[in-house]
Design a protein around this motif. Structure first.
Motif, PDB file in Angstrom:
ATOM      1  N   UNK B 140      62.282  48.215  37.616  1.00 47.29           N
ATOM      2  CA  UNK B 140      61.812  47.086  38.467  1.00 47.29           C
ATOM      3  C   UNK B 140      62.537  45.571  37.875  1.00 47.29           C
ATOM      4  N   UNK B 181      56.299  48.610  38.472  1.00 44.56           N
ATOM      5  CA  UNK B 181      55.937  47.680  39.828  1.00 44.56           C
ATOM      6  C   UNK B 181      55.825  46.211  39.806  1.00 44.56           C
ATOM      7  N   UNK B 182      56.617  45.664  39.116  1.00 40.93           N
ATOM      8  CA  UNK B 182      56.717  44.004  38.949  1.00 40.93           C
ATOM      9  C   UNK B 182      57.389  43.760  40.311  1.00 40.93           C
ATOM     10  N   UNK B 183      58.048  44.665  40.953  1.00 39.35           N
ATOM     11  CA  UNK B 183      58.583  44.552  42.464  1.00 39.35           C
ATOM     12  C   UNK B 183      58.775  45.693  43.099  1.00 39.35           C
ATOM     13  N   UNK B 184      59.018  45.826  44.419  1.00 43.58           N
ATOM     14  CA  UNK B 184      58.960  47.264  44.869  1.00 43.58           C
ATOM     15  C   UNK B 184      60.543  47.536  44.828  1.00 43.58           C
ATOM     16  N   UNK B 197      52.386  58.679  40.548  1.00 42.85           N
ATOM     17  CA  UNK B 197      52.004  57.541  40.002  1.00 42.85           C
ATOM     18  C   UNK B 197      51.162  57.721  38.897  1.00 42.85           C
ATOM     19  N   UNK B 236      36.690  43.464  35.743  1.00 44.97           N
ATOM     20  CA  UNK B 236      37.610  42.455  36.617  1.00 44.97           C
ATOM     21  C   UNK B 236      38.613  41.826  35.651  1.00 44.97           C
ATOM     22  N   UNK B 237      39.767  42.673  35.299  1.00 47.38           N
ATOM     23  CA  UNK B 237      40.805  42.256  34.166  1.00 47.38           C
ATOM     24  C   UNK B 237      41.992  41.747  35.001  1.00 47.38           C
ATOM     25  N   UNK B 238      42.633  40.835  34.370  1.00 49.15           N
ATOM     26  CA  UNK B 238      44.023  40.381  34.736  1.00 49.15           C
ATOM     27  C   UNK B 238      44.864  41.447  34.300  1.00 49.15           C
ATOM     28  N   UNK B 239      44.741  42.215  33.290  1.00 49.32           N
ATOM     29  CA  UNK B 239      45.570  43.360  32.797  1.00 49.32           C
ATOM     30  C   UNK B 239      44.620  44.269  31.983  1.00 49.32           C
ATOM     31  N   UNK B 276      45.458  38.991  27.257  1.00 52.66           N
ATOM     32  CA  UNK B 276      45.348  37.655  27.920  1.00 52.66           C
ATOM     33  C   UNK B 276      43.929  37.090  27.595  1.00 52.66           C
ATOM     34  N   UNK B 278      42.387  34.836  29.125  1.00 53.53           N
ATOM     35  CA  UNK B 278      41.118  34.962  30.056  1.00 53.53           C
ATOM     36  C   UNK B 278      40.250  36.197  30.044  1.00 53.53           C
TER      37      UNK B 278
END
Lengths: 390, 297
Positions: B140, B181-184, B197, B236-239, B276, B278
């Protein structure tokens, strides 16, 4: 018998929206042959690795598999249901509907992806038309057909439209007449013409390309008047022809009101009215309340890493009027601003002279936008394009 | 290294992966078996740190094959991925031939000797019975033109060099492609591959992985760690933390001689698990709940 079953199973998956061709069916058959059919789990895993190519299709596949391979009767019924279609697609007789159980199963994923909202009586939403709505308004927006004049105008506007973003310099090079880097390979090949003597040095320079564009478009009640025009504009961007400056630009489109909907695929239809019709049926939250913070948060968690790579530019189309928790909005906007190359905010409220960003939502968003574009007179797509290229 | 033949059944494949301490579930073993049997590339997609790259390494070491790695990046082109002519040497050869007046200099300079081989070309030139493992890592990150170029290599296992002709693999390499999967990735590539997957493991499998990767770890501590990480993945996490992070964290806690998880020692080492600010902040505020939940499991 097994081959027939695999064939029908592939057909069912294709009919429920998975991108499968004849090649996939052949692959599936080959796979089953190699993997064997001793256990159900192995068969499932084998079929899955050829028939699924996107993570989001996994749930659909699993449901379909469990239903299809559980009960041979269902398979028989399905085959019966599909048979008229096989015998002649051209005939006017519509195929009888497949059993409801299976149909439900096939659409299980969709209803799961868009669950009915739990109605919270305490939560009041306040939109800019100064009306209170106790819950989300699930309305379908009826798009008026675009007139020929509007269409021509939109096409004109797009033809000389260029985003106010610098193209990205890629690490790929191409041959040019004047450039800093000497292209040795081409130099040597060209020297063959002059009998092996190097007379002319071929040059190369880095290629540039427009950055990918991610559009986040607000479709809540307060934005109602502009949504249609915005969508026409986005459709034109998505389907920009080769002649325009945006050729080859990758565009991803999301709509949000009370929830986030990914509509890139729906917008790809060439005909603008057909595309917008599909978009309208994909988003369940037309002209309802606004939860910008929650939607941006969802975008950050679920999509940002998938679509914001490669130096993407985000185009945020919203009036910034959010009645939700302002801290969520501020935090999400900050994360969004950091994840993309540029965050361009188009705000239709700026058409009012003397507009001051006093609303708390606007103040939360403003520090994180790279550009804040006063898109006056959004009724005209021409004006919007001009504002953007300025 | 002596190349061993590929396993003959799904069970054998599972055992093979297991022998190199790769704890795979049955579905993954099936995919790997099919990939080896059908000689098709395996396309692994999943979040960072779930063990995608590891599969290629394990395959190479257990089957006694060379591992050829192609790390993708934006702007990756044929010269870096497949082959390049050594033009400087070609020019020198031409100069040298002027004195000897060699009429066949063109045949000489466009020969194997002047060709710099990059990963894709090397992968196609493995010996029969000992085809190398080709790892195309983080596809990707490469751009779309490179994907288009990969199509020829992946579907026919051949590569065309205009000056030399088409090079076909005696035996197709074992290709593993990974993507975060940072892009398809384009469907045309995926269609030529078997897709899998790679998800986060369940508690039992993760515990097994941790105990194998960190052999000295205390039984009770490892169970606590895994329960905690599994619970964190529901936040609920960003990563979300991957398996790699769990292993790193276990190593960190073992190095600090921790006997039992507590609010304090988690706080001190949270930077190993979450990357991260956050996320770290969010977890610190909910630490007690998460810790209690994980302890009750």
């Amino acid at each position: 018998m097994l081959a027939t079953n695999v064939l029908h199973f592939t057909r069912i998956l294709r009919d429920s929206g998975l991108p499968l061709g004849t090649r996939s069916t052949l692959d599936a058959l080959a796979c089953v042959e190699v993997a064997g059919i001793e256990t159900r789990a192995d068969l499932k895993a084998a079929l899955r690795c050829v028939l699924v190519s996107r993570a989001e299709h996994l749930v659909l596949f699993d449901t379909a598999f469990d239903l299809f391979w559980r009960d041979p009767d269902i398979a028989a019924k399905m085959m019966a249901a599909l048979l008229p279609e096989v015998s002649g697609r051209g005939t006017a007789k519509p195929p009888p509907p497949p059993p409801t159980r299976l149909l439900d199963a096939m659409h299980g994923q969709q209803s799961e992806a868009a669950p009915q909202p739990t109605q919270d009586p305490d939560e009041l939403e306040f939109d800019a038309t100064l009306t209170f709505s106790a819950n989300e308004k699930f309305q379908r927006l009826d798009f008026e057909s675009m007139t020929a004049a509007e269409w021509a105008q939109a096409k004109d506007a797009i033809a000389d439209f260029a985003l106010p973003v610098k193209p990205i310099r890629t690490r790929r090079t191409r041959g040019v007449d004047r450039g800093r880097i000497i292209d040795l390979r081409r130099t040597l090949r060209e020297s063959v013409r002059t009998g092996g003597e190097v007379i002319h040095l071929a040059r190369k320079a880095p290629q540039v390309k427009p950055p990918p564009l991610v559009v986040l478009c607000d479709i809540s009640g307060s934005m109602h008047r502009y949504t249609r025009m915005f969508l026409h504009f986005i459709h034109a961007l998505t389907n920009a022809s080769i002649r325009t400056t945006n050729a080859g630009q990758h565009v991803e489109v999301f709509l949000f009101g009370t929830r986030l909907t990914h509509v890139t695929r729906q917008l790809r239809h060439k005909d603008v009215d057909a595309a917008l019709e599909r978009v309208a049926s994909a988003a369940p939250d037309w002209s309802g309340g606004t939860r910008i913070g929650a939607c941006l948060h969802e975008f950050n968690q679920r999509w940002s890493r998938r679509v914001l790579g490669q130096g993407a530019v985000v185009l945020l189309l919203t009036d910034g009027l959010d009645r939700d928790d302002i801290h969520v909005l501020a935090a999400s906007a900050e994360r969004l601003g950091q994840s993309c190359r540029q965050l361009i905010w188009l705000n239709p409220l700026l058409r009012f002279d003397g507009f001051a960003p006093r609303a708390s939502g606007i103040q939360a968003l403003l520090p994180h936008a790279t550009k804040f574009i006063p898109a006056h007179n959004l009724q005209s797509i021409k004006a919007l394009a001009t504002a953007l290229s300025a | 290294m002596i190349a061993t033949p590929t396993p003959a059944s799904i069970d054998a494949t599972a055992k093979l992966l297991d022998s190199a301490n790769y704890v795979a579930d049955r579905a993954l073993a099936t995919s790997v078996y099919l990939m080896l049997k059908m000689q098709r590339p395996l396309f692994l997609e999943g979040d960072a740190g779930v063990g995608k790259t590891e599969i290629a390494k394990v395959l190479a070491s257990t089957l006694g094959r060379d591992l050829i790695r192609l790390q993708c990046y934006e702007g990756l082109d044929i010269a870096q991925a497949a082959y390049e002519w050594n033009v400087q040497r070609q020019l020198l050869a031409i100069k040298a031939s002027e004195r000897t007046a060699d009429a066949h200099i063109e045949n000489v300079i466009y020969s194997d000797e002047f060709l710099i081989k990059r990963p894709l070309l090397k992968a196609l030139q493995g010996k029969a019975g000992a085809a190398p493992v080709l790892l195309i890592d983080e596809l990707d990150r490469a751009d779309e033109p490179f994907e288009a170029f990969l199509l020829e290599v992946l579907s026919d296992f051949q590569l065309t060099i205009p000056e030399l002709g088409t090079i076909t693999a005696a035996e197709p390499p074992l290709v593993v492609i990974t993507s975060n999967r940072t892009r398809e990735i384009h469907d045309a590539i995926k269609r030529r591959c078997l897709y899998y997957w790679v998800d986060y493991p369940n508690a039992a499998r993760e515990l097994e992985i941790v105990r194998r990767k960190v052999p000295g770890v205390d039984q009770r501590l490892s169970a606590q760690i895994v329960a905690f990480v599994q619970r964190v993945r529901k936040e609920d996490m960003f990563k979300l933390p991957g398996i790699a992070e769990t292993i790193d964290w276990t190593r960190a806690l073992t190095a600090l001689d921790v006997i039992e998880l507590s609010k304090e020692n988690i706080n001190d080492t949270l930077g190993v698990l979450l990357k991260y600010q956050d996320d770290i902040h969010a977890l610190r505020t909910r630490m007690q709940t998460v810790l209690d939940d994980s302890a009750s499991q």
